[in-house]
Design a protein around this motif. Structure first.
Motif, PDB file in Angstrom:
ATOM      1  N   ILE A 198       0.785  -1.211   0.040  1.00 59.74           N
ATOM      2  CA  ILE A 198       0.078  -0.060   0.010  1.00 59.74           C
ATOM      3  C   ILE A 198       0.776   1.279   0.187  1.00 59.74           C
ATOM      4  O   ILE A 198       0.424   2.227  -0.747  1.00 59.74           O
ATOM      5  CB  ILE A 198      -0.930   0.152   1.172  1.00 59.74           C
ATOM      6  CG1 ILE A 198      -1.775   1.305   1.220  1.00 59.74           C
ATOM      7  CG2 ILE A 198      -0.123   0.151   2.523  1.00 59.74           C
ATOM      8  CD1 ILE A 198      -2.765   1.339  -0.090  1.00 59.74           C
ATOM      9  N   VAL A 201       2.294   1.811  -3.524  1.00 61.61           N
ATOM     10  CA  VAL A 201       1.164   2.399  -4.311  1.00 61.61           C
ATOM     11  C   VAL A 201       0.601   3.774  -4.002  1.00 61.61           C
ATOM     12  O   VAL A 201       0.879   4.684  -4.861  1.00 61.61           O
ATOM     13  CB  VAL A 201      -0.318   1.559  -3.913  1.00 61.61           C
ATOM     14  CG1 VAL A 201      -1.577   2.068  -4.695  1.00 61.61           C
ATOM     15  CG2 VAL A 201      -0.067   0.019  -4.678  1.00 61.61           C
ATOM     16  N   CYS A 213      -6.380   5.283 -14.110  1.00 59.56           N
ATOM     17  CA  CYS A 213      -7.046   4.246 -13.266  1.00 59.56           C
ATOM     18  C   CYS A 213      -8.029   3.528 -14.224  1.00 59.56           C
ATOM     19  O   CYS A 213      -8.971   3.953 -14.885  1.00 59.56           O
ATOM     20  CB  CYS A 213      -7.968   4.746 -12.213  1.00 59.56           C
ATOM     21  SG  CYS A 213      -6.903   5.627 -11.085  1.00 59.56           S
ATOM     22  N   ASN A 219     -12.752  -3.717  -9.848  1.00 63.38           N
ATOM     23  CA  ASN A 219     -11.603  -4.020  -8.838  1.00 63.38           C
ATOM     24  C   ASN A 219     -11.503  -3.093  -7.685  1.00 63.38           C
ATOM     25  O   ASN A 219     -11.360  -1.985  -7.756  1.00 63.38           O
ATOM     26  CB  ASN A 219     -10.236  -4.212  -9.618  1.00 63.38           C
ATOM     27  CG  ASN A 219      -9.422  -4.557  -8.746  1.00 63.38           C
ATOM     28  OD1 ASN A 219      -8.757  -4.084  -7.749  1.00 63.38           O
ATOM     29  ND2 ASN A 219      -8.772  -5.970  -9.047  1.00 63.38           N
ATOM     30  N   ASN A 221      -9.375  -2.872  -5.335  1.00 60.97           N
ATOM     31  CA  ASN A 221      -8.122  -2.172  -4.975  1.00 60.97           C
ATOM     32  C   ASN A 221      -7.931  -0.686  -5.993  1.00 60.97           C
ATOM     33  O   ASN A 221      -7.471   0.298  -5.389  1.00 60.97           O
ATOM     34  CB  ASN A 221      -7.022  -3.150  -5.530  1.00 60.97           C
ATOM     35  CG  ASN A 221      -6.771  -4.279  -4.451  1.00 60.97           C
ATOM     36  OD1 ASN A 221      -7.323  -4.017  -3.241  1.00 60.97           O
ATOM     37  ND2 ASN A 221      -6.423  -5.244  -4.763  1.00 60.97           N
ATOM     38  N   TYR A 224     -10.176   2.046  -4.788  1.00 59.74           N
ATOM     39  CA  TYR A 224      -9.432   2.570  -3.372  1.00 59.74           C
ATOM     40  C   TYR A 224      -8.390   3.458  -4.146  1.00 59.74           C
ATOM     41  O   TYR A 224      -8.164   4.731  -3.505  1.00 59.74           O
ATOM     42  CB  TYR A 224      -8.976   1.456  -2.578  1.00 59.74           C
ATOM     43  CG  TYR A 224      -8.217   1.975  -1.437  1.00 59.74           C
ATOM     44  CD1 TYR A 224      -8.713   2.317  -0.181  1.00 59.74           C
ATOM     45  CD2 TYR A 224      -6.752   1.813  -1.411  1.00 59.74           C
ATOM     46  CE1 TYR A 224      -8.301   2.705   1.011  1.00 59.74           C
ATOM     47  CE2 TYR A 224      -6.203   2.272   0.025  1.00 59.74           C
ATOM     48  CZ  TYR A 224      -6.916   2.626   1.113  1.00 59.74           C
ATOM     49  OH  TYR A 224      -6.221   3.115   2.140  1.00 59.74           O
ATOM     50  N   GLU A 225      -7.586   3.013  -4.906  1.00 59.08           N
ATOM     51  CA  GLU A 225      -6.605   4.022  -5.439  1.00 59.08           C
ATOM     52  C   GLU A 225      -7.073   5.214  -6.361  1.00 59.08           C
ATOM     53  O   GLU A 225      -6.330   6.150  -5.996  1.00 59.08           O
ATOM     54  CB  GLU A 225      -5.687   2.877  -6.474  1.00 59.08           C
ATOM     55  CG  GLU A 225      -4.870   2.079  -5.616  1.00 59.08           C
ATOM     56  CD  GLU A 225      -4.828   0.653  -6.353  1.00 59.08           C
ATOM     57  OE1 GLU A 225      -4.059  -0.256  -5.902  1.00 59.08           O
ATOM     58  OE2 GLU A 225      -4.872   0.713  -7.603  1.00 59.08           O
TER      59      GLU A 225
END
Length: 282
Positions: A198, A201, A213, A219, A221, A224-225
């Motif tokens: 994390i 990232v 993105c 997904n 993840n 979140y990113e």
């Protein structure tokens, strides 16, 4: 003490000018005299003061705090360069206007000192005022860390996508578009800089000039990113194979839809290149 320079601002252009005759408007005469040498503004002494860079108006106009880094008199103008203080968030005129007496910016009952280009000096401790009246910084995250000052790498495109071999051709299309704009791409699986993924990232997102993105497949993840990238104020380009994979809260944002075949990936590279060039101002 602090300077007030009221004029129109383009925050991407760190230069400006004020007519000499408007120097020291809305300034106590005794205070103005302290910053004059033989009838000429003492620009070197003025540059030592912090500055409130503020556009005209009393509503949602954005103003910044910083310093005048250089200034000179050219003809009937004072031309200057400035730098904003990265530790002070952007402010809104309305919030300052509500506290105008504390800033000594209430000299005219018709508020002309908020609607006229000028350079004033105020005998107020600007940073003490900000500490008393501006909301404190948010609590810093504990799950990961971010540096006190951002360090964007101007040629870096940070790519957030599922770690799946099926996305290899998609990543290749992103690399192609980036290379055409003289940019380089990196994914989190290409680096190992911290014990926890994390942190790698977040660091990659924080350093990126642009963050791509891919929301295909919803997904979690990547969702979140994308949220982290938006929170950090990065230029985010959303791509997806299906518009239904874009969360409802993000559907008002423009995104690039593509098909995962040769023709579709070629179109993705072309659309990404155009979008990147727009972000870079080309």
């Amino acid at each position: 003490m602090f300077n007030v320079i009221m004029r129109r601002y383009d925050w991407n252009d760190p230069t400006g000018s004020i007519e000499v005759e408007r120097m020291f408007e809305f300034t106590d005469s005794g205070l103005a005299a302290r910053f004059m040498d033989n009838g000429v503004p003492a620009l070197d002494r003025l540059r030592a003061l912090p500055c409130l860079f503020i556009p005209e108006g009393t509503h949602n106009e954005v103003c910044r705090v910083g310093t005048v880094t250089s200034a000179r008199i050219t003809g009937n103008e004072v031309r200057f360069e400035y730098a904003v203080d990265p530790d002070v968030p952007p402010l809104q005129n309305a919030a300052l206007f509500a506290l105008k007496s504390q800033l000594d910016m209430d000299r005219h009952r018709h508020n002309f000192d908020w609607s006229r280009n000028h350079w004033a000096v105020k005998d107020v401790d600007l940073y003490r005022f900000l500490l008393r009246n501006v909301n404190p910084r948010r609590q810093r995250p504990t799950v990961f860390t971010i540096p006190e000052h951002q360090g964007i790498e101007p040629q870096l495109v940070s790519v957030m996508m599922p770690f799946d071999a099926g996305f290899g051709p998609v990543y290749a299309a992103i690399q192609q578009a980036s290379a055409a704009c003289n940019l380089v791409t990196r994914r989190a699986d290409e680096i190992w800089e911290a014990p926890g993924i994390i942190q790698d990232v977040v660091s990659l997102i924080d350093r990126g000039r642009i963050v791509v993105c891919d929301l295909t497949g919803r997904n979690p993840n990547v969702f979140y990113e994308a949220g982290i990238a938006h929170t950090l104020g990065r230029e985010v380009i959303i791509i997806t194979q299906s518009e239904h994979d874009v969360p409802f809260d993000l559907r008002h944002l423009r995104h690039i839809r593509y098909l995962n075949n040769n023709e579709g990936l070629a179109g993705l590279a072309e659309a990404l290149q155009a979008r990147m060039q727009t972000v870079l101002g080309h």
